[in-house]
Design a protein around this motif. Sequence first.
Motif, PDB file in Angstrom:
ATOM      1  N   GLU A 158      10.877  -7.956  36.825  1.00  9.15           N
ATOM      2  CA  GLU A 158       9.820  -7.685  35.855  1.00  9.15           C
ATOM      3  C   GLU A 158      10.415  -7.486  34.469  1.00  9.15           C
ATOM      4  O   GLU A 158      11.550  -7.003  34.325  1.00  9.15           O
ATOM      5  CB  GLU A 158       9.054  -6.421  36.261  1.00  9.15           C
ATOM      6  N   VAL A 159       9.639  -7.870  33.469  1.00  8.94           N
ATOM      7  CA  VAL A 159      10.071  -7.602  32.098  1.00  8.94           C
ATOM      8  C   VAL A 159      10.154  -6.090  31.910  1.00  8.94           C
ATOM      9  O   VAL A 159       9.193  -5.373  32.201  1.00  8.94           O
ATOM     10  CB  VAL A 159       9.076  -8.204  31.075  1.00  8.94           C
ATOM     11  N   PRO A 160      11.309  -5.566  31.479  1.00  5.68           N
ATOM     12  CA  PRO A 160      11.474  -4.116  31.357  1.00  5.68           C
ATOM     13  C   PRO A 160      10.474  -3.485  30.394  1.00  5.68           C
ATOM     14  O   PRO A 160      10.037  -4.100  29.418  1.00  5.68           O
ATOM     15  CB  PRO A 160      12.905  -3.978  30.818  1.00  5.68           C
ATOM     16  N   LYS A 161      10.140  -2.234  30.672  1.00  8.72           N
ATOM     17  CA  LYS A 161       9.254  -1.470  29.799  1.00  8.72           C
ATOM     18  C   LYS A 161      10.022  -0.470  28.943  1.00  8.72           C
ATOM     19  O   LYS A 161       9.448   0.165  28.052  1.00  8.72           O
ATOM     20  CB  LYS A 161       8.195  -0.736  30.625  1.00  8.72           C
ATOM     21  N   ASN A 162      11.325  -0.321  29.218  1.00 13.02           N
ATOM     22  CA  ASN A 162      12.147   0.586  28.415  1.00 13.02           C
ATOM     23  C   ASN A 162      13.625   0.240  28.604  1.00 13.02           C
ATOM     24  O   ASN A 162      13.982  -0.624  29.404  1.00 13.02           O
ATOM     25  CB  ASN A 162      11.872   2.056  28.770  1.00 13.02           C
ATOM     26  N   TRP A 163      14.463   0.928  27.850  1.00  8.51           N
ATOM     27  CA  TRP A 163      15.904   0.672  27.861  1.00  8.51           C
ATOM     28  C   TRP A 163      16.514   0.880  29.246  1.00  8.51           C
ATOM     29  O   TRP A 163      17.371   0.109  29.678  1.00  8.51           O
ATOM     30  CB  TRP A 163      16.585   1.571  26.839  1.00  8.51           C
ATOM     31  N   ASN A 164      16.083   1.913  29.954  1.00  9.71           N
ATOM     32  CA  ASN A 164      16.657   2.211  31.269  1.00  9.71           C
ATOM     33  C   ASN A 164      16.385   1.069  32.252  1.00  9.71           C
ATOM     34  O   ASN A 164      17.262   0.678  33.029  1.00  9.71           O
ATOM     35  CB  ASN A 164      16.086   3.529  31.806  1.00  9.71           C
ATOM     36  N   GLU A 165      15.165   0.523  32.218  1.00 15.64           N
ATOM     37  CA  GLU A 165      14.839  -0.609  33.081  1.00 15.64           C
ATOM     38  C   GLU A 165      15.627  -1.851  32.672  1.00 15.64           C
ATOM     39  O   GLU A 165      16.015  -2.658  33.518  1.00 15.64           O
ATOM     40  CB  GLU A 165      13.335  -0.897  33.033  1.00 15.64           C
ATOM     41  N   PHE A 166      15.867  -1.988  31.373  1.00 13.94           N
ATOM     42  CA  PHE A 166      16.663  -3.120  30.890  1.00 13.94           C
ATOM     43  C   PHE A 166      18.086  -3.050  31.429  1.00 13.94           C
ATOM     44  O   PHE A 166      18.637  -4.047  31.910  1.00 13.94           O
ATOM     45  CB  PHE A 166      16.665  -3.123  29.363  1.00 13.94           C
ATOM     46  N   ILE A 167      18.697  -1.870  31.341  1.00 13.28           N
ATOM     47  CA  ILE A 167      20.057  -1.691  31.867  1.00 13.28           C
ATOM     48  C   ILE A 167      20.089  -1.998  33.368  1.00 13.28           C
ATOM     49  O   ILE A 167      21.002  -2.666  33.874  1.00 13.28           O
ATOM     50  CB  ILE A 167      20.555  -0.257  31.594  1.00 13.28           C
ATOM     51  N   ALA A 168      19.069  -1.519  34.079  1.00 15.52           N
ATOM     52  CA  ALA A 168      19.022  -1.732  35.531  1.00 15.52           C
ATOM     53  C   ALA A 168      18.880  -3.207  35.886  1.00 15.52           C
ATOM     54  O   ALA A 168      19.331  -3.646  36.946  1.00 15.52           O
ATOM     55  CB  ALA A 168      17.856  -0.939  36.134  1.00 15.52           C
ATOM     56  N   ALA A 169      18.267  -3.982  34.981  1.00 16.20           N
ATOM     57  CA  ALA A 169      18.063  -5.412  35.240  1.00 16.20           C
ATOM     58  C   ALA A 169      19.290  -6.253  34.912  1.00 16.20           C
ATOM     59  O   ALA A 169      19.323  -7.447  35.239  1.00 16.20           O
ATOM     60  CB  ALA A 169      16.861  -5.921  34.440  1.00 16.20           C
ATOM     61  N   GLY A 170      20.291  -5.637  34.314  1.00 20.71           N
ATOM     62  CA  GLY A 170      21.485  -6.359  33.897  1.00 20.71           C
ATOM     63  C   GLY A 170      22.137  -7.193  34.984  1.00 20.71           C
ATOM     64  O   GLY A 170      22.405  -8.393  34.780  1.00 20.71           O
ATOM     65  N   PRO A 171      22.403  -6.634  36.164  1.00 22.39           N
ATOM     66  CA  PRO A 171      23.049  -7.418  37.230  1.00 22.39           C
ATOM     67  C   PRO A 171      22.231  -8.635  37.657  1.00 22.39           C
ATOM     68  O   PRO A 171      22.798  -9.704  37.934  1.00 22.39           O
ATOM     69  CB  PRO A 171      23.177  -6.404  38.372  1.00 22.39           C
TER      70      PRO A 171
END
Length: 411
Positions: free
Chosen positions: A158-171
């Motif tokens: 999913e498209v992240p809703k915040n920075w933390n989700e963005f970092i988690a999507a990195g891998p």
Amino acid sequence: MRIRSILTALAASVILPAGIAAATDLEVTHWWTSGGEAAAVAELAKAFDATGNKWVDGAIAGSGGTARPIMISRITGGDPMGATQFNHGRQAEELVQAGLMRDLTDVATKGNWKDVIKPASLLDSCTIDGKIYCAPVNIHSWQWLWLSNAAFKKAGVEVPKNWNEFIAAGPALQKAGIQPLALGGQAWQANGLFDTLVLSLGGKDLYEKVYKDKDAEAAAGPEMAKIFAAADAARKLARGSNVQDWNQATNMVITGKAGGQVMGDWAQGEFQLAGQKAGTDYSCLPGLGLNEYLTTGGDAFYFPLLKDEAKSKAQEVLAETIVDPKTQVAFNLKKGSLPIRGDVDLNAANDCMKKGLAILAKGNALTSTDQLISADSQKQKEDLMAEFFANESLTAEQAQKRFADIISSAD
């Protein structure tokens, strides 16, 4: 460079010849050279040319860090342009104190700038010893995460809703062959990303303790340690960007080659030029989706003292044109920035610009670091961040210690 010691003969006696001032050419220097920026500059030039004068474009490629020394050298060396861009803040402070820049107080009074320019901090940054020396042109904020919707779809997340989700999507992005975080190689970009982390992750109190109060203890403390840990995570996700200019990094997001970029709202101009639609092709997260505060930095035009009467009159016309409501709308819609007037019609604004306007309307606007610390201190910070993001052998702990030293002596 200290320029108070330069010869004051350049500013001591500006003798204007008798006669009636006529329309004329006026050279304007700036560092807006990306596609979106050039489209915005064209709106300023068109509005100024409509007055009967002629905008002579003096674009300098390579961002502000490259352009400012050239601009300053010309002014101090006796070869001033008609007008020049600087960021809101203290970049032109010494030029003003050396008597090389024109006082615009009369123009500002005539245009009721104190009543129409919002927030007041923009005009405050133009004011030295009670006199106004620049015309603000826009409000820029750094605290944005720009995301490629297509990149996340390809990665199956999913498209992240915040920075933390963005970092988690990195891998997942890396597994799909997508650069997680695009970051250009210039020092100011790493520095801006770091300051965004300070405010968006650390919050208003930490940001103001460090940059407004110059609190070295806070800079060395546990809350800032969390920021440096986040910066360490960011540099790992940015590894492999292999681009230099900010708009090249933005293009990686536009083309889906990168998942996201932390960059100021000027990135919007690039998405717009590429024909992409906010909310459909790309997403924007002010405050990194965590903390809806924006700093109100941006750009202003300063006007060196000139001996030519016609050009001096044209300077006044350009200053008036920059602040004019119609010019404000035309320029800022192309630039991706917000207008410096609170009385303009922005019905044409896209979703991201409306998010920024809503945050400012709540009063969640803070002063930018360009306004809070001197150019010298900012340069030290930029040098540190450039090294930190380029060299992973420099640990977060080591970098924080050096950062605290910079803040302890910041002016």
